[in-house]
Design a protein around this motif. Sequence first.
Motif, PDB file in Angstrom:
ATOM      1  N   ASP A  59      -3.820   3.963  -1.275  1.00 50.02           N
ATOM      2  CA  ASP A  59      -4.015   4.222  -2.698  1.00 50.02           C
ATOM      3  C   ASP A  59      -4.852   3.141  -3.369  1.00 50.02           C
ATOM      4  N   ILE A  60      -4.731   1.871  -2.931  1.00 47.21           N
ATOM      5  CA  ILE A  60      -5.497   0.813  -3.570  1.00 47.21           C
ATOM      6  C   ILE A  60      -6.994   0.944  -3.295  1.00 47.21           C
ATOM      7  N   ALA A  61      -7.350   1.668  -2.238  1.00 45.37           N
ATOM      8  CA  ALA A  61      -8.763   1.835  -1.905  1.00 45.37           C
ATOM      9  C   ALA A  61      -9.423   2.933  -2.728  1.00 45.37           C
TER      10      ALA A  61
ATOM     11  N   ILE B 190       0.840  -1.193   0.000  1.00 38.98           N
ATOM     12  CA  ILE B 190       0.000   0.000   0.000  1.00 38.98           C
ATOM     13  C   ILE B 190       0.876   1.243   0.000  1.00 38.98           C
ATOM     14  N   ALA B 191       0.599   2.142  -0.910  1.00 40.95           N
ATOM     15  CA  ALA B 191       1.194   3.480  -0.863  1.00 40.95           C
ATOM     16  C   ALA B 191       0.137   4.410  -0.266  1.00 40.95           C
ATOM     17  N   TRP B 192       0.439   4.991   0.867  1.00 38.68           N
ATOM     18  CA  TRP B 192      -0.540   5.857   1.521  1.00 38.68           C
ATOM     19  C   TRP B 192      -0.630   7.186   0.787  1.00 38.68           C
ATOM     20  N   SER B 193      -1.802   7.787   0.816  1.00 37.01           N
ATOM     21  CA  SER B 193      -2.054   8.997   0.042  1.00 37.01           C
ATOM     22  C   SER B 193      -2.871   9.994   0.849  1.00 37.01           C
TER      23      SER B 193
ATOM     24  N   GLU C 237      -7.596  13.772  -5.999  1.00 40.47           N
ATOM     25  CA  GLU C 237      -6.238  14.114  -6.426  1.00 40.47           C
ATOM     26  C   GLU C 237      -5.291  13.899  -5.249  1.00 40.47           C
ATOM     27  N   GLN C 238      -4.104  13.371  -5.524  1.00 42.50           N
ATOM     28  CA  GLN C 238      -3.113  13.134  -4.483  1.00 42.50           C
ATOM     29  C   GLN C 238      -2.231  14.359  -4.274  1.00 42.50           C
ATOM     30  N   VAL C 239      -1.856  14.592  -3.018  1.00 35.45           N
ATOM     31  CA  VAL C 239      -0.890  15.640  -2.685  1.00 35.45           C
ATOM     32  C   VAL C 239       0.122  15.058  -1.705  1.00 35.45           C
ATOM     33  N   LEU C 240       1.240  15.737  -1.567  1.00 31.98           N
ATOM     34  CA  LEU C 240       2.296  15.363  -0.612  1.00 31.98           C
ATOM     35  C   LEU C 240       2.888  13.985  -0.873  1.00 31.98           C
ATOM     36  N   GLN C 241       2.835  13.516  -2.120  1.00 35.43           N
ATOM     37  CA  GLN C 241       3.317  12.166  -2.416  1.00 35.43           C
ATOM     38  C   GLN C 241       4.780  11.910  -2.033  1.00 35.43           C
ATOM     39  N   PRO C 242       5.699  12.887  -2.179  1.00 32.82           N
ATOM     40  CA  PRO C 242       7.098  12.591  -1.823  1.00 32.82           C
ATOM     41  C   PRO C 242       7.304  12.257  -0.348  1.00 32.82           C
ATOM     42  N   PHE C 243       6.329  12.576   0.491  1.00 32.88           N
ATOM     43  CA  PHE C 243       6.500  12.395   1.932  1.00 32.88           C
ATOM     44  C   PHE C 243       5.736  11.185   2.482  1.00 32.88           C
TER      45      PHE C 243
ATOM     46  N   GLU D 287       2.331  21.632   0.101  1.00 35.67           N
ATOM     47  CA  GLU D 287       3.608  21.178  -0.453  1.00 35.67           C
ATOM     48  C   GLU D 287       4.468  20.473   0.579  1.00 35.67           C
ATOM     49  N   ARG D 288       4.204  20.695   1.861  1.00 33.50           N
ATOM     50  CA  ARG D 288       4.928  20.049   2.950  1.00 33.50           C
ATOM     51  C   ARG D 288       3.906  19.571   3.984  1.00 33.50           C
TER      52      ARG D 288
END
Length: 303
Positions: free
Chosen positions: A247-249, A165-168, A260-266, A183-184
Amino acid sequence: MSPPDPFTGLSAFLAVAEAGGFTGAAARLGVSPAAVSQAVKALEARLGTLLFVRTTRRVGLTEAGAALLARVGPATAEIASAIEAAGAMGSVPTGLLRLTVPRMAVPLVVEPVVAALRRSHPRIAVEIAVDDATVDVTARGYDAGIRIGEYVERDMVAVRLTRDIAWSVVGSPAYLDARGRPERPEDLTRHEAIRYRFPASGAIYRWEFERDGRALTVDPPGSLIVNDGDLLFSFARAGLGLSYVADIAVAAELASGELEQVLQPFLPRTPGLFLYFPRRAQDQPKLRAFIDVARAVLRKRSP
């Protein structure tokens, strides 16, 4: 005079403890509530102690009842498993398969797999209990459970069902256009979060991030608190705030542009959904059938 059967009344006791009341226990056992109540009273009389505290609103375990459940529950599950395994040897998979699953697993795993299982193994009956709280499958009489990998106890056999799972952090385009895109992780203090309360502990989940190899948690402000994953998705789609989800959900909503996803790098990755069960249960034909069907069905659905 022969000694009383030590098992008399135990099925009624376990059913009431599991259902949380006599009416639910009666429905499960296929008898009347009066019959269940009489059986429990006879057991209490034989033991010389009350097992349940009965009020007009609820039925709860006494200290003696809780102690009895802690020891008899696992033993009963072991006996039932042994009897079923002995009877099923050399025959087609059969019996009742009881599963505890989180709500997130229902569309991802339960719906497609159970449908295929019922078509291929019609003699297997299935009972699904949807519960986001951590559940002791042995004590509660379940054959197996489904949970995110990090919440599966180490003494259980675990079978992977989904990818990691990639959390989002997600929000609707309308919300993000109006409030801006963080952004942070610290930017979340200026946003409205849809927060999640754990059903069992009652604690509110602190959002988890990673930065420069270090873990970081944020408790963002928010006036909406839920204990159901579906509400996290629906409230985010409605533009009521940001949600922290797997993300899978929300893959369909992300693909359609509803979210829409935000803060993905973190955001961290964690193990996906696993089927888990006691080691003693792994040779049950009904459970093996579920695992085989799950692997076949989910392999086709995986990206």
